[in-house]
Design an enzyme around this catalytic site. Structure first.
Site, mmCIF file in Angstrom:
data_model
loop_
_atom_site.group_PDB
_atom_site.id
_atom_site.type_symbol
_atom_site.label_atom_id
_atom_site.label_comp_id
_atom_site.label_asym_id
_atom_site.label_seq_id
_atom_site.Cartn_x
_atom_site.Cartn_y
_atom_site.Cartn_z
ATOM 1 N N HIS A 60 0.852 -1.200 0.000
ATOM 2 C CA HIS A 60 0.000 0.000 0.000
ATOM 3 C C HIS A 60 0.880 1.240 0.000
ATOM 4 O O HIS A 60 2.097 1.138 0.113
ATOM 5 C CB HIS A 60 -0.996 -0.012 1.169
ATOM 6 C CG HIS A 60 -0.381 0.087 2.539
ATOM 7 N ND1 HIS A 60 0.430 -0.889 3.053
ATOM 8 C CD2 HIS A 60 -0.449 1.063 3.483
ATOM 9 C CE1 HIS A 60 0.812 -0.535 4.265
ATOM 10 N NE2 HIS A 60 0.307 0.645 4.556
ATOM 11 N N HIS A 62 1.411 3.970 1.894
ATOM 12 C CA HIS A 62 1.955 4.748 3.014
ATOM 13 C C HIS A 62 3.475 4.880 2.901
ATOM 14 O O HIS A 62 4.170 3.928 2.552
ATOM 15 C CB HIS A 62 1.560 4.108 4.352
ATOM 16 C CG HIS A 62 0.125 4.342 4.715
ATOM 17 N ND1 HIS A 62 -0.564 3.572 5.628
ATOM 18 C CD2 HIS A 62 -0.755 5.266 4.265
ATOM 19 C CE1 HIS A 62 -1.802 4.022 5.742
ATOM 20 N NE2 HIS A 62 -1.948 5.035 4.918
ATOM 21 N N ASP A 64 5.963 4.892 4.875
ATOM 22 C CA ASP A 64 6.871 3.965 5.565
ATOM 23 C C ASP A 64 6.942 2.619 4.847
ATOM 24 O O ASP A 64 7.716 1.741 5.243
ATOM 25 C CB ASP A 64 6.492 3.784 7.046
ATOM 26 C CG ASP A 64 5.099 3.239 7.258
ATOM 27 O OD1 ASP A 64 4.164 3.661 6.543
ATOM 28 O OD2 ASP A 64 4.927 2.376 8.146
ATOM 29 N N HIS A 65 6.169 2.467 3.768
ATOM 30 C CA HIS A 65 6.220 1.257 2.938
ATOM 31 C C HIS A 65 6.776 1.529 1.540
ATOM 32 O O HIS A 65 7.153 0.587 0.846
ATOM 33 C CB HIS A 65 4.815 0.638 2.809
ATOM 34 C CG HIS A 65 4.256 0.200 4.125
ATOM 35 N ND1 HIS A 65 4.121 -1.125 4.458
ATOM 36 C CD2 HIS A 65 3.841 0.903 5.194
ATOM 37 C CE1 HIS A 65 3.632 -1.213 5.697
ATOM 38 N NE2 HIS A 65 3.452 0.007 6.156
ATOM 39 N N HIS A 118 -7.282 -0.860 5.751
ATOM 40 C CA HIS A 118 -6.255 0.090 6.222
ATOM 41 C C HIS A 118 -6.097 1.214 5.194
ATOM 42 O O HIS A 118 -6.126 2.395 5.535
ATOM 43 C CB HIS A 118 -4.956 -0.678 6.418
ATOM 44 C CG HIS A 118 -3.801 0.145 6.857
ATOM 45 N ND1 HIS A 118 -3.720 0.714 8.112
ATOM 46 C CD2 HIS A 118 -2.655 0.492 6.217
ATOM 47 C CE1 HIS A 118 -2.573 1.378 8.216
ATOM 48 N NE2 HIS A 118 -1.914 1.257 7.084
ATOM 49 N N ASP A 137 -0.096 -3.918 6.274
ATOM 50 C CA ASP A 137 -0.725 -3.397 7.489
ATOM 51 C C ASP A 137 -2.185 -3.838 7.573
ATOM 52 O O ASP A 137 -3.029 -3.122 8.119
ATOM 53 C CB ASP A 137 -0.655 -1.859 7.519
ATOM 54 C CG ASP A 137 0.755 -1.346 7.755
ATOM 55 O OD1 ASP A 137 1.670 -2.160 7.992
ATOM 56 O OD2 ASP A 137 0.937 -0.110 7.694
ATOM 57 N N HIS A 175 4.811 -4.549 10.836
ATOM 58 C CA HIS A 175 5.184 -3.832 12.066
ATOM 59 C C HIS A 175 5.321 -4.785 13.242
ATOM 60 O O HIS A 175 4.624 -5.811 13.320
ATOM 61 C CB HIS A 175 4.120 -2.781 12.428
ATOM 62 C CG HIS A 175 4.082 -1.610 11.507
ATOM 63 N ND1 HIS A 175 4.893 -0.512 11.649
ATOM 64 C CD2 HIS A 175 3.318 -1.370 10.414
ATOM 65 C CE1 HIS A 175 4.632 0.370 10.700
ATOM 66 N NE2 HIS A 175 3.672 -0.128 9.917
HETATM 67 ZN ZN LIG Z 1 0.120 1.664 6.510
#
Ligand SMILES: [Zn+2]
Length: 245
Positions: A60, A62, A64-65, A118, A137, A175
């Site tokens: 996805h 985001h 941090d990905h 998410h 996530d 995570h």
């Molecule tokens: Zn995420």
């Protein structure tokens, strides 16, 4: 035909609590990275093993990905596969992923599942032959992702779908949230022995500096509070309670 040799999967810790997953197929020598939020640590981990990254897979959008996508591609020439539905938020996708698509590394073929909740375009990558699923996530050990974009209906359905995978499927989530999730699970289901046992196990593992991920479908069926929800309403209540916990 014999099934291919198992995949080697390496956790690369990043930021406060992310795991970036380096995936290597020993038979073909191919390497992929799942959700490279940080390029430097990914490139260093691959180089240390003598692996050349040929593919980047995003679950996805985001940051941090995806934050390391461009630098990994620039350094390696890797091909980027990412959710088609998030193409406005993820730059330079080579292979847009939709439900029913496949993704390959060596002889291993993964199925693309759309698992919204998410984010709306979130995908999971299911390598049934290797017994491995990259779930981003969507599902966490004893938890699930926050509903930033999707509805409780969508996330409930996505989680139930993942929970129907074979019990020995290894779930690679993105995570290390397990201890906080376990504390919430014990709060929500105080009389549950399986949850209490896992809370103790997870606390000891974290005390010893060990990763609690990957988890397995069987373990999540037994101890993930969000899989206990018998209805969308129950799921939504649990998710709201967790947000406030
Ligand atoms: Zn995420």
């Amino acid at each position: 035909m014999a099934s291919p040799a198992p995949l080697e999967i390496v956790a690369i810790p990043a930021f406060a609590d992310n795991y970036l997953w380096l995936v290597h197929d020993p038979a073909s020598g191919e390497t992929a990275v799942v959700d490279p939020g940080d390029a430097g640590s990914v490139l260093a981990a691959a180089e240390a093993r003598g692996w050349r990254i040929g593919q980047v897979w995003n679950t996805h959008w985001h940051p941090d990905h995806t934050g390391g996508n461009a630098a990994v591609v620039a350094a390696t020439g890797a091909m980027l596969s990412a959710p088609a539905a998030e193409a406005t938020r993820i730059a330079n996708i080579d292979a847009p992923l939709k439900e029913g698509d496949t993704i390959r590394i060596g002889e291993h073929v993964g199925q693309v599942w759309e698992v919204p909740g998410h984010t709306l375009g979130h995908v999971a990558l299911i390598f049934a032959d290797a017994g491995v699923a990259f779930v981003g996530d969507t599902m966490f050990a004893m938890g699930c992702g926050r509903l930033f974009e999707g509805s409780p209906e969508q996330m409930h359905a996505s989680l139930q779908r993942l929970a129907a995978l074979p019990g020995d499927t290894a779930l690679y989530c993105a995570h290390e949230y397990t201890l906080a999730n376990a504390r919430f699970a014990a709060h929500a289901f105080p009389a549950d022995a399986a949850i209490a046992d896992r809370l103790a196990t997870v606390a000891a593992m974290r005390e010893a500096g060990q990763a609690t991920v990957p988890t397995s479908v069987a373990l999540e069926r037994a101890t993930n509070p969000f899989l206990r929800a018998a209805s969308v309403e129950q799921f939504a209540q649990l998710r709201t309670a967790k947000d406030r916990f």
